[in-house]
Enzyme design. Structure first.
Site, PDB file in Angstrom:
ATOM      1  N   GLU A 264       0.837  -1.210   0.000  1.00 19.67           N
ATOM      2  CA  GLU A 264       0.000   0.000   0.000  1.00 19.67           C
ATOM      3  C   GLU A 264       0.872   1.261   0.000  1.00 19.67           C
ATOM      4  O   GLU A 264       0.864   2.052   0.947  1.00 19.67           O
ATOM      5  CB  GLU A 264      -0.892  -0.040   1.243  1.00 19.67           C
ATOM      6  CG  GLU A 264      -1.992   0.968   1.308  1.00 19.67           C
ATOM      7  CD  GLU A 264      -2.690   0.850   2.656  1.00 19.67           C
ATOM      8  OE1 GLU A 264      -2.459   1.734   3.508  1.00 19.67           O
ATOM      9  OE2 GLU A 264      -3.427  -0.121   2.885  1.00 19.67           O
ATOM     10  N   GLY A 266       2.315   5.007  -0.896  1.00 19.37           N
ATOM     11  CA  GLY A 266       1.879   6.338  -1.298  1.00 19.37           C
ATOM     12  C   GLY A 266       3.106   7.130  -1.709  1.00 19.37           C
ATOM     13  O   GLY A 266       3.373   7.342  -2.890  1.00 19.37           O
ATOM     14  N   CYS A 338       1.741  34.756   7.925  1.00 16.68           N
ATOM     15  CA  CYS A 338       1.875  35.480   9.190  1.00 16.68           C
ATOM     16  C   CYS A 338       2.026  34.467  10.315  1.00 16.68           C
ATOM     17  O   CYS A 338       1.151  34.311  11.171  1.00 16.68           O
ATOM     18  CB  CYS A 338       0.655  36.376   9.406  1.00 16.68           C
ATOM     19  SG  CYS A 338       0.826  37.481  10.826  1.00 16.68           S
ATOM     20  N   GLU A 339       3.130  33.727  10.280  1.00 11.10           N
ATOM     21  CA  GLU A 339       3.444  32.666  11.237  1.00 11.10           C
ATOM     22  C   GLU A 339       4.952  32.536  11.354  1.00 11.10           C
ATOM     23  O   GLU A 339       5.641  32.398  10.339  1.00 11.10           O
ATOM     24  CB  GLU A 339       2.875  31.316  10.781  1.00 11.10           C
ATOM     25  CG  GLU A 339       1.391  31.132  10.972  1.00 11.10           C
ATOM     26  CD  GLU A 339       1.005  30.850  12.420  1.00 11.10           C
ATOM     27  OE1 GLU A 339       1.908  30.586  13.244  1.00 11.10           O
ATOM     28  OE2 GLU A 339      -0.203  30.905  12.712  1.00 11.10           O
TER      29      GLU A 339
END
Length: 415
Positions: A264, A266, A338-339
């Site tokens: 499986e 990704g 704005c971080e």
């Protein structure tokens, strides 16, 4: 590992990127279909390749998977709808729904279309059994240990919400509601190594023997790593398959049943196919640190902020300057949000780091490598910033597979 932009192995090179910059105004994502196809072919020994679409859920990428006979794993109602729209058929094993809860709307959908459910909780089995007796189910087992490149990607052990701790308690529920158990599934986290891989394969054997149920498949889960750094070693797929094939054969012999081996992936299928192209809009000196500010933030590429993940960064000059890659400057690369945490060069926990990059000016372009997985798929509208385009390179052409979102489209949800 990251490919230099002067490479000729794929389409993600300087000349092609410059053409794309002229055609599509940055910022935008780019995927190379040929790289995805090559990664799929590396896993052909497995009976079933099931793409974890949460890593890159664009329906055009899903259609690439469908055309190569790759099946799909969905983890939400929205991902089920994406799979159906992409051509995957319900009432078959082409789609499996994996989760730890079943809300009402999703429950009704999987029951209606008879989509097999990979159950991560006993309550899921009860809820499904009440309205869809005979439904095909898998058990996602928590083997009571886990592993991950970050604590946040560890999906096993008592600190993980994923999987069933006492799978033997699922059997009476399955029998009560006449559910059809078809497979066992384990996934302990991202970036697994061989030691943990052997441990989890042994755990699969143990639980298959203990439960002693007639199943037709086992799933090794995902978590296949890719080399994000130049000194990272690619995983040995032959060795990976061999370890799981041994487990499959032991389980098959014990149960007297043919057992299909599913994987499986990704990240493994799509990460290296993708790049993020950004433009520099400001440079500044902050004490002893040199900052370069680009027009993408963690609303676009979340992994560095969330996990402290590393993505190699290349530079393409926006003018005719000659680049001397031997002359570098320790540089902090940050975004427009704005971080304070909107920094692409940081470790897990938020410690700011620098990268050795050539001298950069406003108007140059920064290329973030290996962003095909958990890049666009994790994007948000934080700071009311629209989603940026996705471009697919296929058959010597470039196709817009997601157009640029407008601010008006964001605001229309609130009118």
């Amino acid at each position: 590992m990251p490919k230099p932009l002067n490479n000729t192995e794929n389409n993600l090179n300087t000349n092609r990127i410059k053409d794309l910059i002229k055609k599509y105004s940055p910022p935008f994502w780019v995927y190379d279909a040929d790289i995805i196809y090559k990664k799929i072919n590396l896993l052909r020994k497995f009976d079933v390749i099931r793409f974890a679409q949460k890593s890159c859920s664009n329906i055009n990428i899903l259609r690439l998977m469908k055309n190569k006979n790759v099946k799909i794993d969905a983890v939400s109602l929205g991902e089920i709808e994406r799979a159906l729209l992409s051509g995957f058929k319900p009432s078959t094993n082409e789609i499996i729904f994996t989760a730890d809860i079943l809300d009402e709307e999703t429950l009704l959908k999987v029951a209606k279309y008879k989509i097999p459910v990979n159950a991560g909780s006993l309550d899921m089995l009860k809820q499904l059994g009440k309205i869809s007796p005979g439904h095909h189910v898998w058990l996602r087992i928590n083997p009571r240990f886990g592993y991950g490149h970050s604590k946040k990607t560890n999906t096993g052990g008592e600190n993980s919400k994923h999987g069933i701790w006492h799978p033997e308690q699922a059997i009476p529920i399955i029998k009560k509601y006449k559910l059809k158990l078809i497979g066992l599934h384990m996934h302990i986290g991202s970036g697994v190594n061989y030691l943990h891989l052997k441990k989890v394969s042994q755990a699969m054997i143990k639980y298959a023997f203990q439960l002693n149920q007639k199943i037709s498949s086992i799933s090794v889960g995902g978590g296949l790593p890719i080399p994000y750094k130049f000194n990272d070693q690619p995983i040995d797929i032959k060795k990976y398959f061999m370890l799981w094939d041994i487990a499959r054969k032991k389980i098959s012999k014990f149960l007297g049943e043919k057992i299909e081996l599913e994987i499986e992936p990704g990240r493994f299928l799509v990460a290296e196919s993708g790049i993020l192209i950004s433009k520099v809009w400001a440079t500044k000196k902050m004490g002893n640190k040199n900052f370069v500010l680009v027009d993408v933030g963690f609303n676009d590429l979340m992994r560095p902020t969330m996990y402290g993940s590393y993505h190699h960064i290349s530079v393409i000059y926006g003018d005719d300057r000659k680049m001397n890659e031997k002359e570098t400057i320790d540089t902090v690369v940050a975004g427009p949000l704005c971080e304070s945490g909107d920094i692409f060069t940081q470790k897990e926990g938020g410690t700011v780091q620098t990268r050795k990059l050539p001298t950069i000016k406003v108007g140059d372009y920064l290329i973030f490598h290996d962003t095909g997985a958990y890049g666009a798929a994790m994007s948000s509208n934080y700071n009311t910033r629209p989603l940026i385009p996705e471009i697919l390179l296929k058959n010597n052409d470039s196709i817009v597979i997601r157009r640029r979102q407008t601010i008006e489209e964001i605001l229309n949800l609130e009118k």
